[in-house]
Structure formats: C-alpha cells, structure tokens
Design a protein around this motif. Sequence first.
Motif, PDB file in Angstrom:
ATOM      1  N   ASP A 124     -18.521   8.568   2.770  1.00  0.00           N
ATOM      2  CA  ASP A 124     -17.457   9.072   3.651  1.00  0.00           C
ATOM      3  C   ASP A 124     -17.386  10.595   3.674  1.00  0.00           C
ATOM      4  OD1 ASP A 124     -16.147   6.506   4.504  1.00  0.00           O
ATOM      5  OD2 ASP A 124     -15.932   6.288   2.345  1.00  0.00           O
ATOM      6  N   LYS A 125     -18.031  11.231   2.691  1.00  0.00           N
ATOM      7  CA  LYS A 125     -18.073  12.690   2.632  1.00  0.00           C
ATOM      8  C   LYS A 125     -16.673  13.305   2.621  1.00  0.00           C
ATOM      9  CE  LYS A 125     -22.598  12.585   3.033  1.00  0.00           C
ATOM     10  NZ  LYS A 125     -23.482  12.882   1.876  1.00  0.00           N
ATOM     11  N   VAL A 126     -15.805  12.777   1.752  1.00  0.00           N
ATOM     12  CA  VAL A 126     -14.440  13.295   1.675  1.00  0.00           C
ATOM     13  C   VAL A 126     -14.431  14.669   1.024  1.00  0.00           C
ATOM     14  CG1 VAL A 126     -13.431  10.981   1.604  1.00  0.00           C
ATOM     15  CG2 VAL A 126     -13.959  12.168  -0.542  1.00  0.00           C
ATOM     16  N   ASN A 127     -13.335  15.400   1.247  1.00  0.00           N
ATOM     17  CA  ASN A 127     -13.189  16.757   0.710  1.00  0.00           C
ATOM     18  C   ASN A 127     -12.360  16.806  -0.559  1.00  0.00           C
ATOM     19  OD1 ASN A 127     -13.230  16.901   3.923  1.00  0.00           O
ATOM     20  ND2 ASN A 127     -14.275  18.709   3.123  1.00  0.00           N
ATOM     21  N   MET A 128     -11.679  15.712  -0.895  1.00  0.00           N
ATOM     22  CA  MET A 128     -10.895  15.634  -2.127  1.00  0.00           C
ATOM     23  C   MET A 128     -10.614  14.174  -2.434  1.00  0.00           C
ATOM     24  SD  MET A 128      -6.872  16.423  -1.345  1.00  0.00           S
ATOM     25  CE  MET A 128      -6.428  15.599  -2.897  1.00  0.00           C
ATOM     26  N   LEU A 129     -10.137  13.916  -3.649  1.00  0.00           N
ATOM     27  CA  LEU A 129      -9.809  12.566  -4.081  1.00  0.00           C
ATOM     28  C   LEU A 129      -8.365  12.496  -4.569  1.00  0.00           C
ATOM     29  CD1 LEU A 129     -13.055  11.721  -6.096  1.00  0.00           C
ATOM     30  CD2 LEU A 129     -12.406  10.764  -3.870  1.00  0.00           C
ATOM     31  N   LEU A 130      -7.719  11.364  -4.313  1.00  0.00           N
ATOM     32  CA  LEU A 130      -6.379  11.071  -4.826  1.00  0.00           C
ATOM     33  C   LEU A 130      -6.447   9.748  -5.572  1.00  0.00           C
ATOM     34  CD1 LEU A 130      -3.207  11.561  -4.819  1.00  0.00           C
ATOM     35  CD2 LEU A 130      -3.175  10.048  -2.820  1.00  0.00           C
ATOM     36  N   SER A 131      -5.844   9.703  -6.766  1.00  0.00           N
ATOM     37  CA  SER A 131      -5.795   8.454  -7.527  1.00  0.00           C
ATOM     38  C   SER A 131      -4.385   8.225  -8.050  1.00  0.00           C
ATOM     39  CB  SER A 131      -6.812   8.476  -8.676  1.00  0.00           C
ATOM     40  OG  SER A 131      -6.481   9.486  -9.620  1.00  0.00           O
ATOM     41  N   PHE A 132      -4.201   7.068  -8.699  1.00  0.00           N
ATOM     42  CA  PHE A 132      -2.880   6.685  -9.199  1.00  0.00           C
ATOM     43  C   PHE A 132      -3.012   6.104 -10.600  1.00  0.00           C
ATOM     44  CE2 PHE A 132       0.049   3.031  -9.727  1.00  0.00           C
ATOM     45  CZ  PHE A 132       1.214   3.749  -9.887  1.00  0.00           C
ATOM     46  N   THR A 133      -2.179   6.554 -11.504  1.00  0.00           N
ATOM     47  CA  THR A 133      -2.054   6.227 -12.926  1.00  0.00           C
ATOM     48  C   THR A 133      -3.084   6.966 -13.769  1.00  0.00           C
ATOM     49  OG1 THR A 133      -3.466   4.263 -13.146  1.00  0.00           O
ATOM     50  CG2 THR A 133      -1.190   3.908 -12.420  1.00  0.00           C
ATOM     51  N   THR A 134      -2.678   7.284 -14.977  1.00  0.00           N
ATOM     52  CA  THR A 134      -3.510   8.064 -15.878  1.00  0.00           C
ATOM     53  C   THR A 134      -4.835   7.363 -16.186  1.00  0.00           C
ATOM     54  OG1 THR A 134      -1.586   9.082 -16.904  1.00  0.00           O
ATOM     55  CG2 THR A 134      -3.604   9.096 -18.173  1.00  0.00           C
ATOM     56  N   GLY A 135      -4.787   6.044 -16.411  1.00  0.00           N
ATOM     57  CA  GLY A 135      -6.009   5.319 -16.733  1.00  0.00           C
ATOM     58  C   GLY A 135      -7.069   5.452 -15.655  1.00  0.00           C
ATOM     59  N   ILE A 136      -6.669   5.323 -14.404  1.00  0.00           N
ATOM     60  CA  ILE A 136      -7.614   5.462 -13.292  1.00  0.00           C
ATOM     61  C   ILE A 136      -7.997   6.930 -13.124  1.00  0.00           C
ATOM     62  CG2 ILE A 136      -7.961   5.112 -10.824  1.00  0.00           C
ATOM     63  CD1 ILE A 136      -7.823   2.529 -12.529  1.00  0.00           C
ATOM     64  N   GLY A 137      -7.028   7.834 -13.294  1.00  0.00           N
ATOM     65  CA  GLY A 137      -7.317   9.260 -13.177  1.00  0.00           C
ATOM     66  C   GLY A 137      -8.364   9.718 -14.166  1.00  0.00           C
ATOM     67  N   ARG A 138      -8.348   9.134 -15.376  1.00  0.00           N
ATOM     68  CA  ARG A 138      -9.354   9.473 -16.394  1.00  0.00           C
ATOM     69  C   ARG A 138     -10.760   9.110 -15.926  1.00  0.00           C
ATOM     70  NH1 ARG A 138      -6.579   6.708 -21.663  1.00  0.00           N
ATOM     71  NH2 ARG A 138      -5.087   8.324 -22.209  1.00  0.00           N
ATOM     72  N   VAL A 139     -10.859   8.015 -15.182  1.00  0.00           N
ATOM     73  CA  VAL A 139     -12.156   7.572 -14.676  1.00  0.00           C
ATOM     74  C   VAL A 139     -12.646   8.507 -13.572  1.00  0.00           C
ATOM     75  CG1 VAL A 139     -13.350   5.693 -13.461  1.00  0.00           C
ATOM     76  CG2 VAL A 139     -11.706   5.163 -15.272  1.00  0.00           C
ATOM     77  N   ILE A 140     -11.735   8.907 -12.689  1.00  0.00           N
ATOM     78  CA  ILE A 140     -12.117   9.712 -11.521  1.00  0.00           C
ATOM     79  C   ILE A 140     -12.386  11.164 -11.904  1.00  0.00           C
ATOM     80  CG2 ILE A 140     -11.427  10.429  -9.203  1.00  0.00           C
ATOM     81  CD1 ILE A 140     -11.847   7.408  -9.589  1.00  0.00           C
ATOM     82  N   ALA A 141     -11.662  11.700 -12.880  1.00  0.00           N
ATOM     83  CA  ALA A 141     -11.754  13.128 -13.201  1.00  0.00           C
ATOM     84  C   ALA A 141     -13.180  13.611 -13.487  1.00  0.00           C
ATOM     85  CB  ALA A 141     -10.822  13.463 -14.373  1.00  0.00           C
TER      86      ALA A 141
END
Length: 361
Positions: free
Chosen positions: A95-112
């Motif tokens: 999708d070639k996005v310019n930023m990411l948004l996530s929800f909850t610390t557990g998922i945020g740790r994976v995305i970071a």
Amino acid sequence: MSKWLLSLCMVLALVACKEEKKQEANAKPIIKIGAILPLTGDNSTVGAAVRAGAQAAIDDKTRENLKYHYEAVFEDNQHSPAKSATAANKLLMIDKVNMLLSFTTGIGRVIAPIAENKKMLHMCSTLEDENAAPMGKTSFFQGPTLQSYRQLVMKALQQENVNKLALLAANVGVACSGTERLAEVLKTKGLETKVECFNPSDLDFRFVIQKYLAEGFNHFYIQFWPPQSNILLRQLNENNVAPNHIFGSGIDVDTDTSLYNDIHHFGGNSGTPEFIDHLMLDYNVKNVYMAASAYDLISLAIDAFENVKDTANVEELIAYIKANATRKCMSGDCKLLDNGFIANKAEWRTYKNGKPVFLGD
C-alpha cells in the motif's frame, strides 16, 4: 447517429478529457495512513472506535486548507501480534503508506521495530505504562500513565468509602501484574486487598465471587476484555453485587454499553461530550473507547506532514512531533515525557443510559 450529434459527443468527450487532466494536475499529493486494528473478533468494538477516531481526525483536518490529501488504509489484525506484523509489512510494501497507527502496547511493541527499520513514523494508542514498551526511535505512544491511573483509582475508592477490595484480572499481557501492583499500592493507603488472576479460557467466576463476598469483600475491581469481562459482569450481577460496587479497566468495550450503567470505569479519556456525539452519530459507533487518543495522534501526525519540508524524512517528522506534542488535545492535556511517551490524564467515568458520563480525572 447524425453528424451534428456525433460532433457534439466528440466535443463533450474532449472537454471531459481536458477537465480530467486538469483535475489530475491540480490534485494534491496523497499521504496514506496505515492503521492496524482489531476490526473483527472479541476486540472489534474497540477497533471500530479507534478507526472512527482516526477517520474523524482526517475528515476534520481535511476541512482546513491543507497541502496534502490524506487517506486511511485499515488492516484487521484481530488483536494478534503475528497478524499485526503481517499487516504492517503489507501496508508498507504494497500500500506504500506514509505512517502507521496501532492500538495497545503489546501490538505497538511488534510494530515499532518494523517502523524503525523502514524509517517510518508509527503512533500507538495505548492505556499502559509509559515504561512498558520499547518505543523505538520512530514511534510515539499515547495514553494515561500508570501513576495517574492509580491515583485516580485511589481517589474514586476513597470517595466511595471502600476499605476492602477484591481485585480480579485476566492473566494476559500486563493485566495481572499491573493489578497486583495496584493492590500493593492500595495496601499502602490502608485498604485490605485480595488478588486473583484467571486464564483466558476461564469463564466461570461464581465460586471466587461467592468466596470473597463471604469474606466481606463487597467491592470488586476487574481488569478483563470481552468476552470474559461481560461474563464476569453478569455473574457479579447474579450474585447481587451492586453496579456501583464494581470498578474496572478495559471492561467497557462492548457495543451493548447498557452492561456498564453505574459501574466505575478507568482508562483513556473519552473526549468532550460533543466529540462523543460526533462519533456516535456521524461514524455509527456505539462505543468510543480509545477513540480520542487516536484522534489526537492522527491530528498531530497530519500537522507534522503539513509543516515539514520533506514528508519522507522521518527525522523531520519526529522533530516536529516532539516540539508540538505537549498541547491541548481531545484527550485533555497532552504532555510529551522525556522518554517520548505522550501522556494524557486517565479518566474516571460511568455510564447512564448506555452513554459515558465523566466523573473525574
């Protein structure tokens, strides 16, 4: 077809073609926001609320005279870490996005770490401790700190004259350990506490409820997610525990908000009454849990994209966000802490007729 009619059609087609090319030339560059949320499964109500908050931020900002056009691309992770990683890579590579948004610390740790590796801005709406997540150099997490959360719980318990409290929590993530820590803090304030943690498969809480009632514990603090939270609330009700004797975190996340009438809830700020009505009426959501922080994060990100010289330069975006994260926001007062966590006040609320009612912060 007559010659004049054919000529007319050709002229109209030519005009339409020129108009289309003119619109393309005048079109604003597109900034894509990739959001990884639980849109199906047990936590889909929260996902819908966060999605509405993010989309409302885009829609509200679009009314301003912006340099860019903003689009959201939503991916369902069913609140699974593995599916979150897959969704992040799909958003970045396809999708070639310019930023990411996530929800909850557990998922945020994976995305970071994925975002940091790709030099991509990542923002996460969360409720947990600012020290619980390794945020990475390109990630910002927003939510109430555990310190502000515990202070608010203590304030509510004192106001309600509670001196004995049974604390029940799910043995998932930091729910159990966080509840045990809360019980320790409450003991230092003179409260008698008992803690019990349950596995995700546990669905019958009646024996434990009756045991604590027999020991004189008439007030309960619970930290669960659906479906466990809804089952536990019904079983507390079956055992004649008054709704105003129940305190909890993470439990008011179902579409049937009548379950939560008169119960004390603690968590992220819900936003103004006008904001709540805006989401419920215009985005067709019945629960606004965590929508305000998503609104704040996306609004701040859009401001960053609008004000930097190079939207592909994550260092510029980070510098702008650090300089402007401390501000008045939909979640109240947002403050950037030294570790990069954007803190907003915890909220104490109840529900009346299925709608959240603010009690304190």
